[in-house]
Enzyme design. Structure first.
Site, PDB file in Angstrom:
ATOM      1  N   ASN A 151       0.846  -1.195   0.000  1.00 53.05           N
ATOM      2  CA  ASN A 151       0.000   0.000   0.000  1.00 53.05           C
ATOM      3  C   ASN A 151       0.881   1.244   0.000  1.00 53.05           C
ATOM      4  O   ASN A 151       1.944   1.274   0.647  1.00 53.05           O
ATOM      5  CB  ASN A 151      -1.018   0.000   1.143  1.00 53.05           C
ATOM      6  CG  ASN A 151      -0.423  -0.173   2.521  1.00 53.05           C
ATOM      7  OD1 ASN A 151       0.631  -0.771   2.688  1.00 53.05           O
ATOM      8  ND2 ASN A 151      -1.081   0.356   3.529  1.00 53.05           N
ATOM      9  N   GLU A 165       0.398   5.206   0.670  1.00 52.70           N
ATOM     10  CA  GLU A 165      -0.528   6.227   1.158  1.00 52.70           C
ATOM     11  C   GLU A 165      -0.108   7.616   0.695  1.00 52.70           C
ATOM     12  O   GLU A 165       0.990   7.807   0.164  1.00 52.70           O
ATOM     13  CB  GLU A 165      -0.601   6.145   2.693  1.00 52.70           C
ATOM     14  CG  GLU A 165      -1.171   4.797   3.129  1.00 52.70           C
ATOM     15  CD  GLU A 165      -1.485   4.719   4.601  1.00 52.70           C
ATOM     16  OE1 GLU A 165      -1.026   5.580   5.384  1.00 52.70           O
ATOM     17  OE2 GLU A 165      -2.209   3.772   4.977  1.00 52.70           O
ATOM     18  N   CYS A 178      -4.023   0.785  -2.678  1.00 54.97           N
ATOM     19  CA  CYS A 178      -3.901  -0.463  -1.904  1.00 54.97           C
ATOM     20  C   CYS A 178      -2.811  -1.358  -2.494  1.00 54.97           C
ATOM     21  O   CYS A 178      -2.452  -1.252  -3.675  1.00 54.97           O
ATOM     22  CB  CYS A 178      -5.211  -1.240  -1.945  1.00 54.97           C
ATOM     23  SG  CYS A 178      -6.575  -0.479  -1.073  1.00 54.97           S
ATOM     24  N   GLU A 188      -2.928  -4.498  -3.269  1.00 56.39           N
ATOM     25  CA  GLU A 188      -3.386  -5.390  -4.349  1.00 56.39           C
ATOM     26  C   GLU A 188      -3.344  -4.672  -5.690  1.00 56.39           C
ATOM     27  O   GLU A 188      -2.945  -5.235  -6.711  1.00 56.39           O
ATOM     28  CB  GLU A 188      -4.824  -5.853  -4.077  1.00 56.39           C
ATOM     29  CG  GLU A 188      -4.988  -6.661  -2.820  1.00 56.39           C
ATOM     30  CD  GLU A 188      -5.302  -5.811  -1.594  1.00 56.39           C
ATOM     31  OE1 GLU A 188      -4.735  -4.699  -1.459  1.00 56.39           O
ATOM     32  OE2 GLU A 188      -6.107  -6.256  -0.773  1.00 56.39           O
ATOM     33  N   CYS A 208     -10.185  -4.904  -0.195  1.00 55.65           N
ATOM     34  CA  CYS A 208     -11.332  -3.976  -0.223  1.00 55.65           C
ATOM     35  C   CYS A 208     -12.135  -4.181  -1.512  1.00 55.65           C
ATOM     36  O   CYS A 208     -11.686  -4.833  -2.459  1.00 55.65           O
ATOM     37  CB  CYS A 208     -10.844  -2.527  -0.110  1.00 55.65           C
ATOM     38  SG  CYS A 208     -10.250  -1.815  -1.649  1.00 55.65           S
ATOM     39  N   CYS A 221     -10.501  -3.159  -4.853  1.00 60.71           N
ATOM     40  CA  CYS A 221      -9.469  -4.108  -5.313  1.00 60.71           C
ATOM     41  C   CYS A 221     -10.100  -5.370  -5.879  1.00 60.71           C
ATOM     42  O   CYS A 221      -9.611  -5.934  -6.858  1.00 60.71           O
ATOM     43  CB  CYS A 221      -8.497  -4.436  -4.189  1.00 60.71           C
ATOM     44  SG  CYS A 221      -7.408  -3.058  -3.836  1.00 60.71           S
TER      45      CYS A 221
HETATM   46  N1  THU Z   1      -5.353  -1.377   2.264  1.00 57.29           N
HETATM   47  C1  THU Z   1      -4.776  -2.187   1.343  1.00 57.29           C
HETATM   48  O1  THU Z   1      -3.621  -1.976   0.941  1.00 57.29           O
HETATM   49  N2  THU Z   1      -5.495  -3.221   0.854  1.00 57.29           N
HETATM   50  C2  THU Z   1      -6.768  -3.521   1.237  1.00 57.29           C
HETATM   51  O2  THU Z   1      -7.376  -4.410   0.689  1.00 57.29           O
HETATM   52  C3  THU Z   1      -7.391  -2.776   2.334  1.00 57.29           C
HETATM   53  C4  THU Z   1      -6.696  -1.531   2.743  1.00 57.29           C
HETATM   54  C5  THU Z   1      -4.572  -0.255   2.811  1.00 57.29           C
HETATM   55  C6  THU Z   1      -5.042   1.102   2.400  1.00 57.29           C
HETATM   56  C7  THU Z   1      -4.508   1.973   3.536  1.00 57.29           C
HETATM   57  O3  THU Z   1      -3.167   2.334   3.233  1.00 57.29           O
HETATM   58  C8  THU Z   1      -4.489   1.060   4.746  1.00 57.29           C
HETATM   59  O4  THU Z   1      -4.635  -0.264   4.229  1.00 57.29           O
HETATM   60  C9  THU Z   1      -5.595   1.325   5.728  1.00 57.29           C
HETATM   61  O5  THU Z   1      -6.811   1.414   5.111  1.00 57.29           O
END
Ligand code: THU
Length: 137
Positions: A48, A50, A59, A61, A95, A98
């Site tokens: 991920n 940010e 994310c 994925e 999520c 994704c």
């Molecule tokens: N996140 C992912 O990388 N993948 C997911 O399927 C769910 C959420 C990340 C996004 C963000 O950086 C952190 O998790 C918290 O939401």
């Protein structure tokens, strides 16, 4: 050749843990790693990423998928995902965005999603189970 999904799932989870080490998640503190297996047998890692503008966050994925597609890959077989704040205590489920994103390159009946929690055997799902009635044009 028959695929040994039990073995492949464990290997992909290990790759996802390595991917997670690169996570850029100063805002949530929640680090996620993913490892995507292509039909050709290559593994692409993603974490991920940010952003101070939170909605711009990508994310793990989708990072892995975009890396693969931008290298010419078009067919995915499986993805493993791990995530957590400090340690991996509970499984991190992909999520909704994704799930839909991955459905573009994975056969929903065959594409597998492995979820690891760091202790137990990875849980294994088909994309169809996690994304019923996915959108398609
Ligand atoms: N996140 C992912 O990388 N993948 C997911 O399927 C769910 C959420 C990340 C996004 C963000 O950086 C952190 O998790 C918290 O939401």
């Amino acid at each position: 050749m028959e695929m040994d999904w039990g073995q492949i799932g464990k290997q992909l989870i290990e790759e996802a843990k390595l991917a997670r080490e690169q996570s850029y998640s100063p805002y949530s503190g929640f680090a996620v790693g993913a490892a995507l297996l292509t039909a050709g047998g290559k593994v692409y890692r993603g974490c991920n990423v940010e952003n101070a503008s939170f909605g711009a966050t990508v994310c793990a994925e989708r990072t892995a998928a975009v890396k693969a597609v931008s290298e010419g890959e078009r067919e995915f077989l499986a993805i493993a995902v791990v995530g957590g704040r400090e340690s991996l205590q509970k499984r991190c489920t992909p999520c909704g965005i994704c799930r839909q994103f991955l459905s573009e390159w994975g056969d929903p009946e065959g594409f597998r999603i492995f979820l690891g929690d760091g202790q137990q055997e990875p849980e294994s799902y088909l994309l169809r189970e996690l994304l019923p009635l996915s959108f398609d044009l």
